[in-house]
Design a protein around this motif. Structure first.
Motif, PDB file in Angstrom:
ATOM      1  N   GLN A 137      53.756  -7.175 -57.172  1.00  0.00           N
ATOM      2  CA  GLN A 137      53.311  -8.480 -57.670  1.00  0.00           C
ATOM      3  C   GLN A 137      51.840  -8.486 -58.059  1.00  0.00           C
ATOM      4  O   GLN A 137      51.390  -9.375 -58.782  1.00  0.00           O
ATOM      5  CB  GLN A 137      53.575  -9.575 -56.624  1.00  0.00           C
ATOM      6  N   CYS A 176      59.047 -18.256 -55.642  1.00  0.00           N
ATOM      7  CA  CYS A 176      58.422 -16.939 -55.736  1.00  0.00           C
ATOM      8  C   CYS A 176      57.108 -17.086 -56.500  1.00  0.00           C
ATOM      9  O   CYS A 176      57.062 -17.760 -57.528  1.00  0.00           O
ATOM     10  CB  CYS A 176      59.350 -15.977 -56.473  1.00  0.00           C
ATOM     11  N   LEU A 177      56.047 -16.461 -55.994  1.00  0.00           N
ATOM     12  CA  LEU A 177      54.747 -16.557 -56.675  1.00  0.00           C
ATOM     13  C   LEU A 177      54.803 -15.920 -58.058  1.00  0.00           C
ATOM     14  O   LEU A 177      53.982 -16.238 -58.918  1.00  0.00           O
ATOM     15  CB  LEU A 177      53.657 -15.878 -55.831  1.00  0.00           C
ATOM     16  N   HIS A 183      61.589  -7.245 -54.282  1.00  0.00           N
ATOM     17  CA  HIS A 183      60.512  -6.977 -55.247  1.00  0.00           C
ATOM     18  C   HIS A 183      60.275  -5.476 -55.404  1.00  0.00           C
ATOM     19  O   HIS A 183      59.939  -5.003 -56.487  1.00  0.00           O
ATOM     20  CB  HIS A 183      59.199  -7.623 -54.782  1.00  0.00           C
TER      21      HIS A 183
HETATM   22 ZN    ZN Z   1      58.616 -13.205 -54.823  1.00  0.00          ZN
END
Ligand code: ZN
Length: 165
Positions: A49, A87-88, A133
């Motif tokens: 991320q 989710c970011l 992820h």
């Molecule tokens: Zn996430």
């Protein structure tokens, strides 16, 4: 600090195992990840991320920061629980996701110690989300086709209007 968002292709990659003994950047990576997680009020974050394709996750459930390297789910409940999940990397929407009620997860700490974690409820959900992820799987990928179309429409609408101010 920037968190990559869908449809950034880095989020679709399969992250690589970390060689803990020879990875001198690991502590700095975890510090950066924890900083990003807290800055964006997340409860978990995976290295992809922030654009790093390594199998590292951080999470903070019940005021306890934890980092896990090379996490693997080795056992999971047959029973699933469906709950709204955000989710970011898919900001602005939340979608119902079915997750195993509990999981057993193996991994390695920053000190190189092998650990086994049994997690229930919310922590189980967070671990499954973050480990997804590492395999390039987003919450959008967990939906069936009609749900996914609907979610992407909502996501595009939210993020379009944000761009317009
Ligand atoms: Zn996430």
């Amino acid at each position: 600090m920037e968190i990559l968002t869908h449809p950034n292709p880095v989020l679709k990659q399969h992250a690589m195992d970390v060689d803990i003994a020879h990875d001198s950047d690991l502590r700095a990576l975890v510090r950066t990840m924890a900083g990003a997680m807290y800055e964006f009020s997340g409860v978990g974050l995976a290295a992809p991320q922030i654009g790093v394709a390594k199998r590292v996750i951080v999470f903070d459930v019940e005021d306890q920061l934890s980092a896990l390297v090379n996490p693997v789910i080795v056992e999971r409940a047959d029973e699933t629980v469906t709950d709204e999940e955000g989710c970011l990397s898919v900001p602005g929407i939340s979608v119902p996701i079915a997750r195993a009620e509990w999981v057993v997860c193996n991994g390695v700490t920053l000190e190189g110690k092998e650990v086994t974690l049994r997690a229930d409820d919310f922590l189980a959900r967070v671990l499954q989300h973050e480990i997804d992820h590492l395999d390039g799987v987003l919450i959008l990928d967990r939906l069936d086709l009609p749900e996914r179309k609907e979610a992407i429409k909502a996501y595009n609408a939210v993020n379009q209007s944000q761009r317009l101010g």
